[in-house]
Design an enzyme around this catalytic site. Structure first.
Site, PDB file in Angstrom:
ATOM      1  N   VAL A   1       0.710  -1.221   0.043  1.00 34.51           N
ATOM      2  CA  VAL A   1       0.034  -0.022  -0.029  1.00 34.51           C
ATOM      3  C   VAL A   1       0.869   1.201  -0.324  1.00 34.51           C
ATOM      4  CG1 VAL A   1      -1.916  -1.071   1.060  1.00 34.51           C
ATOM      5  CG2 VAL A   1      -0.188   0.115   2.551  1.00 34.51           C
ATOM      6  N   LYS A   2       2.142   1.116   0.096  1.00 35.64           N
ATOM      7  CA  LYS A   2       2.926   2.177  -0.057  1.00 35.64           C
ATOM      8  C   LYS A   2       3.290   2.872  -1.339  1.00 35.64           C
ATOM      9  CE  LYS A   2       3.771   2.165   4.494  1.00 35.64           C
ATOM     10  NZ  LYS A   2       3.457   0.892   5.052  1.00 35.64           N
ATOM     11  N   HIS A   3       4.413   3.995  -1.395  1.00 35.36           N
ATOM     12  CA  HIS A   3       4.334   4.446  -2.772  1.00 35.36           C
ATOM     13  C   HIS A   3       4.902   3.779  -3.983  1.00 35.36           C
ATOM     14  CE1 HIS A   3       3.859   7.696   0.224  1.00 35.36           C
ATOM     15  NE2 HIS A   3       3.483   8.479  -0.853  1.00 35.36           N
TER      16      HIS A   3
END
Length: 397
Positions: free
Chosen positions: A195-197
């Site tokens: 879910v991170k960049h």
């Protein structure tokens, strides 16, 4: 738009569930992983060093050490900083538990400082109030992707001789006064959870300009074992290695780093898209009196890992839970970030009490995280906006 809430039997805004976060993997990413699988290295190989060099170059740091996840990155940073039994480390309660757990792993004591009620980041004034003669480090968290007040924290750290370990799990691509996050603290941690960049599946990295920290971090991720003749006490032959510290197997793999290298090429576009969606949200919600939209401090350029609304519950006929459940029934993947760390039963058993961080605790009761990820279409964002309008209108006093 259907006015009857889905939770009351009406038609949902969306037919399909929209998660709050999701990775974006394309054919280029898949091919990079396939190429790694066909190479001579699956675990520790050249892709790790390449990924580390590219991350360091992107953020403007000298060294990067990639590890198995963001939590192990924080643990390694605490080890490198020399956190030991009884040492105190100040951090925020408005974070995932790893920001404090990493201190416990080293036998240290997490000390929670309250947040700024506008930015939701750790309050430098409360950091200073919590410093004792046992304080050794500060772990500020760039909550939702908004950089912390680096100038104030650096001033405090220098005055008291403290190490700053920046938890930037939310902030890859963010900027503070024109400088990339990752180039400002003694050590900075990033996470590559889906879910991170960008993602490596699971993974993390610590960036530092300090060679001593770099060597300790590198040692710690490989059981404390080295083959470097410059570090060993003796050398009995080409097979020889020595364990110098009690480290861990915190290694990342070449497969994961191949994905990370490919993903890094898309980072600028991913961050740009996040910011576009945030602008849509801010414009759509600015006239809803029951909602407080996120505040971005001057000089800070958030990379927007999360978009959090704060409910003005005094203007609503129900509490946060009812709003949350109604939005979820509309097929909007809402979440809450975070339960204050000191609320968890484990921390309660350690003696932490409610009431120690009143701003963070008050905020927790009112926040909801809305979907935000670059793969979202304009229609996805409009569905979120419609659902929020629908639910808030229904429960408006």
């Amino acid at each position: 738009m259907e006015k009857t809430l889905a939770i009351n039997g009406g038609k949902p805004v969306r037919d399909r569930y929209l998660p709050y976060g999701q990775q974006w993997i394309d054919e280029k990413d898949i091919q990079a992983v396939v190429d790694a699988l066909r190479s001579d290295y699956l675990t520790t190989g050249p892709k790790i060093r390449e990924f580390e060099e590219k991350i360091a170059a992107y953020v403007g740091g000298k060294y990067a050490v990639a590890v198995s996840n963001g939590t192990t990155a924080l643990h390694a940073a605490c080890f490198a900083a020399g956190i030991q039994q009884g040492d105190e480390v100040i951090t925020t309660p408005m974070t995932f538990a790893a920001s404090a757990n990493c201190v416990l792993y080293q036998g240290g004591i997490p000390v929670f400082a309250d947040i700024d009620p506008y930015t939701y980041n750790i309050d430098p004034k409360d950091i200073e109030r919590k410093i004792t003669n046992r304080t050794k480090a500060i772990i500020p968290v760039d909550f939702t992707g908004q950089p912390v007040d680096h100038d104030a924290i650096k001033e405090i750290a220098e005055a008291y001789g403290l190490v700053v370990i920046e938890d930037a799990a939310h902030a890859l691509g963010a900027e503070y006064k024109g400088r990339k996050i990752g180039s400002l603290a003694a050590m900075t941690e990033f996470s590559f959870h889906p879910v991170k960049h960008i993602t490596t599946g699971e993974g993390g990295v610590i960036v530092t300009d300090n060679k001593d920290y770099y060597e300790k971090l590198s040692l710690f991720r490989t059981h404390g074992i080295t083959r470097d003749p410059a570090l060993m006490t003796k050398n009995e032959g080409p097979w020889y290695y020595e364990q110098l510290e009690l480290g861990n197997n915190y290694r990342i793999t070449d497969i994961q780093c191949a994905l990370g290298i490919s993903q890094l090429q898309e980072l600028a576009g991913f961050v740009k898209r996040r910011r576009e969606i945030v602008r849509k949200y801010n414009e759509a919600f600015q006239n809803i009196e029951e909602i407080i939209t996120p505040y971005e401090k001057e000089g800070c350029h958030s990379s927007w890992h999360l978009y959090i609304i704060q409910l003005d519950l005094e203007r609503l006929s129900v509490g946060r839970r009812e709003i949350f459940e109604a939005l979820k029934a509309e097929n909007i993947g809402v979440n809450v970030h975070y339960i204050p760390v000191h609320y968890h039963p484990y921390y309660q058993r350690l003696g932490y009490k409610r009431g120690i961080c009143p701003h963070a605790e008050a905020l927790y009761e009112r926040i909801i995280t809305l979907p935000l990820f670059p793969k979202m279409s304009d229609k996805d964002a409009e569905d979120v906006i419609d659902a929020v309008h629908k639910v808030i209108s229904y429960f408006r006093k």
